[in-house]
Write an enzyme that holds these catalytic residues in place. Structure first.
Site, PDB file in Angstrom:
ATOM      1  N   MET A  13       0.818  -1.206   0.000  1.00 32.86           N
ATOM      2  CA  MET A  13       0.000   0.000   0.000  1.00 32.86           C
ATOM      3  C   MET A  13       0.852   1.257   0.000  1.00 32.86           C
ATOM      4  O   MET A  13       0.513   2.242  -0.661  1.00 32.86           O
ATOM      5  CB  MET A  13      -0.940  -0.006   1.212  1.00 32.86           C
ATOM      6  CG  MET A  13      -2.232  -0.753   0.980  1.00 32.86           C
ATOM      7  SD  MET A  13      -3.161  -0.191  -0.471  1.00 32.86           S
ATOM      8  CE  MET A  13      -3.367   1.536  -0.086  1.00 32.86           C
ATOM      9  N   HIS A 131      -9.486 -12.255   0.445  1.00 27.88           N
ATOM     10  CA  HIS A 131      -8.263 -11.502   0.193  1.00 27.88           C
ATOM     11  C   HIS A 131      -7.133 -12.452  -0.206  1.00 27.88           C
ATOM     12  O   HIS A 131      -7.238 -13.661  -0.065  1.00 27.88           O
ATOM     13  CB  HIS A 131      -7.840 -10.708   1.434  1.00 27.88           C
ATOM     14  CG  HIS A 131      -8.666  -9.481   1.659  1.00 27.88           C
ATOM     15  ND1 HIS A 131      -9.892  -9.523   2.291  1.00 27.88           N
ATOM     16  CD2 HIS A 131      -8.446  -8.181   1.343  1.00 27.88           C
ATOM     17  CE1 HIS A 131     -10.387  -8.293   2.351  1.00 27.88           C
ATOM     18  NE2 HIS A 131      -9.537  -7.466   1.782  1.00 27.88           N
ATOM     19  N   LYS A 135      -2.521 -11.880   3.508  1.00 29.15           N
ATOM     20  CA  LYS A 135      -3.202 -11.076   4.521  1.00 29.15           C
ATOM     21  C   LYS A 135      -3.162 -11.802   5.859  1.00 29.15           C
ATOM     22  O   LYS A 135      -3.441 -13.002   5.938  1.00 29.15           O
ATOM     23  CB  LYS A 135      -4.648 -10.784   4.106  1.00 29.15           C
ATOM     24  CG  LYS A 135      -5.345  -9.785   5.013  1.00 29.15           C
ATOM     25  CD  LYS A 135      -6.621  -9.264   4.386  1.00 29.15           C
ATOM     26  CE  LYS A 135      -7.317  -8.261   5.297  1.00 29.15           C
ATOM     27  NZ  LYS A 135      -6.475  -7.065   5.572  1.00 29.15           N
ATOM     28  N   THR A 142     -12.197  -4.108   6.291  1.00 25.02           N
ATOM     29  CA  THR A 142     -13.365  -3.724   5.506  1.00 25.02           C
ATOM     30  C   THR A 142     -14.600  -4.492   5.952  1.00 25.02           C
ATOM     31  O   THR A 142     -15.695  -3.924   6.065  1.00 25.02           O
ATOM     32  CB  THR A 142     -13.115  -3.975   4.014  1.00 25.02           C
ATOM     33  OG1 THR A 142     -11.969  -3.235   3.616  1.00 25.02           O
ATOM     34  CG2 THR A 142     -14.311  -3.559   3.183  1.00 25.02           C
TER      35      THR A 142
END
Length: 242
Positions: A13, A131, A135, A142
């Site tokens: 990210m 995901h 992860k 979310t």
């Protein structure tokens, strides 16, 4: 032009946010990672975006408060004590914390709240998320964001009304519960579905992330919006004007 700094710049990210800052015509103030001193970066930034780890949050918030700089927190896996720290920091700076910076996901959250508030407990509510294999937390931030939206719509406490990890003889589904299922595999950026099911009919509200850049662009938009806000705690609904 605003200077935006990144906490957790070397992660997936962090790299996407750096690209999104340039794409938006803003100034990348720089980035820091685990073990780095963030003070200089924070001082040089108009706003910070944090996608690092929960363990680093307290020190990051302290540095932002000291420098008087707003921060967008997209780090997932936060616990109750982290939210207390965020509430405390929000007395002195603007803080936006969210489980997902995608504008689409946050619109989905708004729709889930509305649906949950209008459909009664006869409609069972399940949240399914998938995901990538790397992860480390579940349910995803979310999924929890969507669960909180559903709980708010029903005016209940999610922590007292959620069902997770069903296995074996679990008995009948608890009426009014909000269920969670987490799937992991491949390189999936993020798929989320909220299913409301009653006798003879069901509704599915879904969002699919096809590119990690949607989160990065949303984070940059949130940072630019947050720069103009007074001290306090915010979420992505403010960015969307909801």
């Amino acid at each position: 032009m605003s200077a935006i700094g990144i906490i957790g710049s070397k992660g997936r990210m962090g790299q996407a946010i750096a690209a999104a800052i340039t794409e938006a015509g803003q100034d990348l103030a720089g980035g820091v990672d685990q073990g780095d001193d963030a003070s200089a970066l924070i001082s040089a930034s108009d706003a910070l975006v944090d996608f690092s780890s929960p363990n680093a949050l307290e020190a990051t918030l302290d540095a932002c408060v000291k420098a008087g700089k707003p921060i967008v927190i997209g780090t997932t896996g936060l616990e109750e004590r982290h939210h207390f720290l965020i509430d405390d920091a929000a007395r002195d700076i603007a803080v936006l914390q969210t489980g997902n910076t995608s504008l689409g996901v946050n619109m989905l959250s708004h729709l889930v709240e509305q649906a949950a508030s209008r459909l009664g407990e006869d409609w069972d509510l399940e949240i399914v998320e998938m995901h990538h294999r790397h992860k480390v937390d579940a349910p995803s931030g979310t999924a929890l964001l969507l669960g909180e939206a559903a709980a708010k719509g029903r005016q209940i406490d999610l922590s007292q009304s959620s069902e997770r990890g069903r296995d074996g003889i679990t008995g009948e589904r608890q009426k009014g519960a909000i269920g969670f299922a987490s799937l992991r595999g491949g390189s999936v950026a993020g798929d989320h579905s909220v299913i409301l099911a009653s006798e003879g009919e069901s509704i599915t509200l879904s969002h699919r992330a096809e590119d990690r850049m949607i989160f990065a662009r949303g984070a940059v938009k949130a940072a630019l919006w947050l720069s103009g806000q007074p001290n306090g705690r915010y979420d992505m609904k403010g960015v969307l004007g909801l």
